[in-house]
Design an enzyme around this catalytic site. Structure first.
Site, PDB file in Angstrom:
ATOM      1  N   TRP A 108      12.588 -11.572  -6.239  1.00  0.00           N
ATOM      2  CA  TRP A 108      12.512 -11.500  -4.794  1.00  0.00           C
ATOM      3  C   TRP A 108      11.136 -11.264  -4.471  1.00  0.00           C
ATOM      4  O   TRP A 108      10.391 -11.933  -3.717  1.00  0.00           O
ATOM      5  CB  TRP A 108      13.331 -10.156  -4.270  1.00  0.00           C
ATOM      6  CG  TRP A 108      12.816  -9.755  -2.711  1.00  0.00           C
ATOM      7  CD1 TRP A 108      13.906 -10.210  -1.712  1.00  0.00           C
ATOM      8  CD2 TRP A 108      12.001  -9.075  -2.227  1.00  0.00           C
ATOM      9  NE1 TRP A 108      13.239  -9.583  -0.626  1.00  0.00           N
ATOM     10  CE2 TRP A 108      12.261  -9.162  -0.964  1.00  0.00           C
ATOM     11  CE3 TRP A 108      10.792  -8.501  -2.571  1.00  0.00           C
ATOM     12  CZ2 TRP A 108      11.511  -8.271   0.073  1.00  0.00           C
ATOM     13  CZ3 TRP A 108      10.109  -7.683  -1.742  1.00  0.00           C
ATOM     14  CH2 TRP A 108      10.232  -7.805  -0.559  1.00  0.00           C
ATOM     15  N   ASP A 137      20.226  -6.297  -9.563  1.00  0.00           N
ATOM     16  CA  ASP A 137      19.353  -7.231 -10.208  1.00  0.00           C
ATOM     17  C   ASP A 137      18.600  -8.187  -9.074  1.00  0.00           C
ATOM     18  O   ASP A 137      19.099  -8.628  -8.131  1.00  0.00           O
ATOM     19  CB  ASP A 137      20.215  -8.046 -11.062  1.00  0.00           C
ATOM     20  CG  ASP A 137      19.279  -8.913 -12.266  1.00  0.00           C
ATOM     21  OD1 ASP A 137      18.164  -8.556 -12.028  1.00  0.00           O
ATOM     22  OD2 ASP A 137      19.959  -9.698 -12.596  1.00  0.00           O
ATOM     23  N   ARG A 158      27.448  -7.090  -9.279  1.00  0.00           N
ATOM     24  CA  ARG A 158      26.110  -7.456  -9.696  1.00  0.00           C
ATOM     25  C   ARG A 158      25.504  -8.609  -8.753  1.00  0.00           C
ATOM     26  O   ARG A 158      25.933  -9.595  -8.203  1.00  0.00           O
ATOM     27  CB  ARG A 158      26.176  -8.168 -10.907  1.00  0.00           C
ATOM     28  CG  ARG A 158      24.987  -8.628 -11.631  1.00  0.00           C
ATOM     29  CD  ARG A 158      24.888  -9.121 -12.897  1.00  0.00           C
ATOM     30  NE  ARG A 158      23.481  -9.283 -13.418  1.00  0.00           N
ATOM     31  CZ  ARG A 158      22.864  -8.891 -14.663  1.00  0.00           C
ATOM     32  NH1 ARG A 158      23.849  -8.798 -15.796  1.00  0.00           N
ATOM     33  NH2 ARG A 158      21.546  -9.063 -15.020  1.00  0.00           N
ATOM     34  N   GLU A 206      17.381  -1.270 -22.233  1.00  0.00           N
ATOM     35  CA  GLU A 206      16.639  -2.438 -23.004  1.00  0.00           C
ATOM     36  C   GLU A 206      15.140  -2.472 -21.953  1.00  0.00           C
ATOM     37  O   GLU A 206      14.649  -3.536 -22.207  1.00  0.00           O
ATOM     38  CB  GLU A 206      17.490  -3.637 -22.751  1.00  0.00           C
ATOM     39  CG  GLU A 206      18.734  -3.591 -24.051  1.00  0.00           C
ATOM     40  CD  GLU A 206      19.810  -2.749 -23.857  1.00  0.00           C
ATOM     41  OE1 GLU A 206      20.131  -2.538 -22.460  1.00  0.00           O
ATOM     42  OE2 GLU A 206      20.195  -2.131 -24.882  1.00  0.00           O
ATOM     43  N   GLY A 226      12.493  -8.556  -9.190  1.00  0.00           N
ATOM     44  CA  GLY A 226      11.294  -9.344  -9.937  1.00  0.00           C
ATOM     45  C   GLY A 226      11.365 -10.666  -9.077  1.00  0.00           C
ATOM     46  O   GLY A 226      10.174 -11.271  -8.576  1.00  0.00           O
ATOM     47  N   HIS A 285      10.619  -3.897  -6.738  1.00  0.00           N
ATOM     48  CA  HIS A 285      11.333  -2.671  -7.112  1.00  0.00           C
ATOM     49  C   HIS A 285      11.243  -1.575  -5.840  1.00  0.00           C
ATOM     50  O   HIS A 285      12.011  -0.858  -5.425  1.00  0.00           O
ATOM     51  CB  HIS A 285      10.783  -2.022  -8.025  1.00  0.00           C
ATOM     52  CG  HIS A 285      10.848  -2.683  -9.509  1.00  0.00           C
ATOM     53  ND1 HIS A 285      12.005  -3.436  -9.802  1.00  0.00           N
ATOM     54  CD2 HIS A 285       9.860  -3.106 -10.458  1.00  0.00           C
ATOM     55  CE1 HIS A 285      11.880  -3.923 -10.986  1.00  0.00           C
ATOM     56  NE2 HIS A 285      10.649  -3.911 -11.462  1.00  0.00           N
ATOM     57  N   LEU A 333      29.936  12.454  -1.796  1.00  0.00           N
ATOM     58  CA  LEU A 333      29.796  11.342  -2.578  1.00  0.00           C
ATOM     59  C   LEU A 333      28.992  11.559  -3.767  1.00  0.00           C
ATOM     60  O   LEU A 333      28.176  12.248  -3.813  1.00  0.00           O
ATOM     61  CB  LEU A 333      29.225  10.136  -1.985  1.00  0.00           C
ATOM     62  CG  LEU A 333      28.974   8.823  -2.657  1.00  0.00           C
ATOM     63  CD1 LEU A 333      29.070   7.644  -1.589  1.00  0.00           C
ATOM     64  CD2 LEU A 333      27.528   8.833  -3.002  1.00  0.00           C
ATOM     65  N   GLU A 377      37.390  -4.547 -10.751  1.00  0.00           N
ATOM     66  CA  GLU A 377      37.412  -5.776 -10.174  1.00  0.00           C
ATOM     67  C   GLU A 377      35.683  -6.275 -10.066  1.00  0.00           C
ATOM     68  O   GLU A 377      34.798  -5.219  -9.971  1.00  0.00           O
ATOM     69  CB  GLU A 377      37.715  -5.971  -8.708  1.00  0.00           C
ATOM     70  CG  GLU A 377      39.154  -5.625  -8.488  1.00  0.00           C
ATOM     71  CD  GLU A 377      40.051  -6.802  -9.004  1.00  0.00           C
ATOM     72  OE1 GLU A 377      39.493  -7.729  -8.890  1.00  0.00           O
ATOM     73  OE2 GLU A 377      41.090  -6.340  -9.693  1.00  0.00           O
TER      74      GLU A 377
HETATM   75  C1  FPP Z   1      16.285  -5.429 -11.672  1.00  0.00           C
HETATM   76  O1  FPP Z   1      15.555  -6.258 -11.309  1.00  0.00           O
HETATM   77  C2  FPP Z   1      16.062  -4.123 -11.479  1.00  0.00           C
HETATM   78  C3  FPP Z   1      15.646  -3.021 -11.988  1.00  0.00           C
HETATM   79  C4  FPP Z   1      15.384  -3.033 -13.626  1.00  0.00           C
HETATM   80  C5  FPP Z   1      15.280  -1.693 -11.456  1.00  0.00           C
HETATM   81  C6  FPP Z   1      16.090  -1.227 -10.442  1.00  0.00           C
HETATM   82  C7  FPP Z   1      15.272  -0.342  -9.660  1.00  0.00           C
HETATM   83  C8  FPP Z   1      15.315  -0.221  -8.286  1.00  0.00           C
HETATM   84  C9  FPP Z   1      16.103  -0.846  -7.550  1.00  0.00           C
HETATM   85  C10 FPP Z   1      14.289   0.687  -7.775  1.00  0.00           C
HETATM   86  C11 FPP Z   1      14.419   2.512  -7.974  1.00  0.00           C
HETATM   87  C12 FPP Z   1      15.822   2.877  -8.214  1.00  0.00           C
HETATM   88  C13 FPP Z   1      16.129   4.009  -7.646  1.00  0.00           C
HETATM   89  C14 FPP Z   1      17.467   4.563  -7.972  1.00  0.00           C
HETATM   90  C15 FPP Z   1      15.178   4.791  -6.730  1.00  0.00           C
HETATM   91  P1  FPP Z   1      14.695  -7.204 -12.086  1.00  0.00           P
HETATM   92  O2  FPP Z   1      13.322  -6.600 -12.078  1.00  0.00           O
HETATM   93  O3  FPP Z   1      15.445  -7.374 -13.383  1.00  0.00           O
HETATM   94  O4  FPP Z   1      14.564  -8.657 -11.537  1.00  0.00           O
HETATM   95  P2  FPP Z   1      14.533  -9.973 -11.858  1.00  0.00           P
HETATM   96  O5  FPP Z   1      15.633 -10.441 -12.758  1.00  0.00           O
HETATM   97  O6  FPP Z   1      14.479 -11.026 -10.780  1.00  0.00           O
HETATM   98  O7  FPP Z   1      13.071 -10.286 -12.681  1.00  0.00           O
END
Ligand code: FPP
Length: 247
Positions: free
Chosen positions: A32, A27, A195, A74, A30, A44, A138, A214
């Site tokens: 970042w 998480d 997380r 979601e 966005g 992303h 793995l 854990e």
């Molecule tokens: C949460 O951050 C992240 C996601 C919903 C997408 C995760 C995707 C990746 C890490 C990239 C692609 C993955 C792979 C396996 C190649 P957010 O957008 O909810 O961040 P925010 O809460 O700060 O808005």
């Protein structure tokens, strides 16, 4: 193998234990990007680089299975543009990394309902899983269009059907039986759930599987996650005493 040794997933005071199965809610992409004045997709993209680093660190540490929450049931509520960006990134990552994953002995598999991403991506995902199916260093288990409540409802449907067909009786439905019809049936039990981003909730991720896991919540945003952060989480895990309901 003695308790506390790498790969047992058990922690014993004074001994280093490596979790067999680590799951991560990645998480903060966005936020970042926003902090840097960049579009969300840049977060992303950087998040995908963090996936690479984490996978490498997990292999080095001797973790058996890494489950990553890449797209939740979601997440369809996000803008069409962002969903398209995420799908594009998955396609790109698969193309760029597949050879290396295969070479490094990583077995790729998925939970959730990835077929909803459309035939093109779904086919690529299935091919990638088939290509790496015999690897055993793995397991990289990616949750795509995944929701834990949906997984549990589906498990209930499967068992209800078995009862209706006379294959089992209602009394046969046990914790073990439930575990067998979940999408994680072939994976080691979940030991550690991480997380990032400072949010403290499970967001419909591995609710059943995390019963005795854990939990570690980090303030770090996912694109900043690296080998050091992963190893720090592993050492926090090693310092925990797991009692599984006992004393
Ligand atoms: C949460 O951050 C992240 C996601 C919903 C997408 C995760 C995707 C990746 C890490 C990239 C692609 C993955 C792979 C396996 C190649 P957010 O957008 O909810 O961040 P925010 O809460 O700060 O808005």
């Amino acid at each position: 193998m003695s308790a506390g040794a790498p790969g047992t997933g058990e922690t014993v005071a004074g001994e280093a234990a490596v979790p067999r199965h680590v799951a991560i809610i990645m998480d903060g992409n966005g936020r970042w990007a926003k902090r840097k004045g960049l579009p969300r997709v840049a977060g992303h993209r950087e998040g995908a680089e963090a996936v690479r680093r984490t996978l490498k660190a997990a292999v080095e540490a001797g973790v058996e299975c890494l489950t990553l929450y890449a797209f939740s049931s979601e997440n369809w509520r996000r803008s069409e543009e962002e969903v398209t960006d995420l799908k594009g990134l998955m396609r790109f990552y698969l193309e760029r990394e597949l050879e290396e994953l295969a070479r490094e002995g990583v077995k790729l598999r998925f939970i959730g309902e990835p077929s909803a991403f459309g035939p093109d991506l779904w086919e690529r995902l299935q091919l990638a899983a088939a290509k790496t199916a015999d690897n055993d260093k793995l397991i990289l288990n990616v949750a795509l269009n995944y929701g834990s409540q949906q997984e549990l409802a589906r498990a209930a449907q499967i068992l209800a059907q078995e009862v209706a067909d006379g294959v089992i009786t209602p009394e046969d439905i046990s914790v073990e039986k439930m575990g067998e019809v979940l999408q994680t049936a072939e994976l080691p039990p979940l030991d550690l759930l991480i997380r990032t981003s400072g949010e403290v909730r499970l967001s419909n991720f591995l609710l059943w599987q995390s019963a005795y896991a854990e939990l570690i919540f980090l303030d770090l945003l996912w694109p900043d996650f690296d080998k050091e952060a992963f190893n720090e989480a592993l050492s926090q895990f090693a310092g925990r005493q797991r009692r599984f309901g006992g004393r």
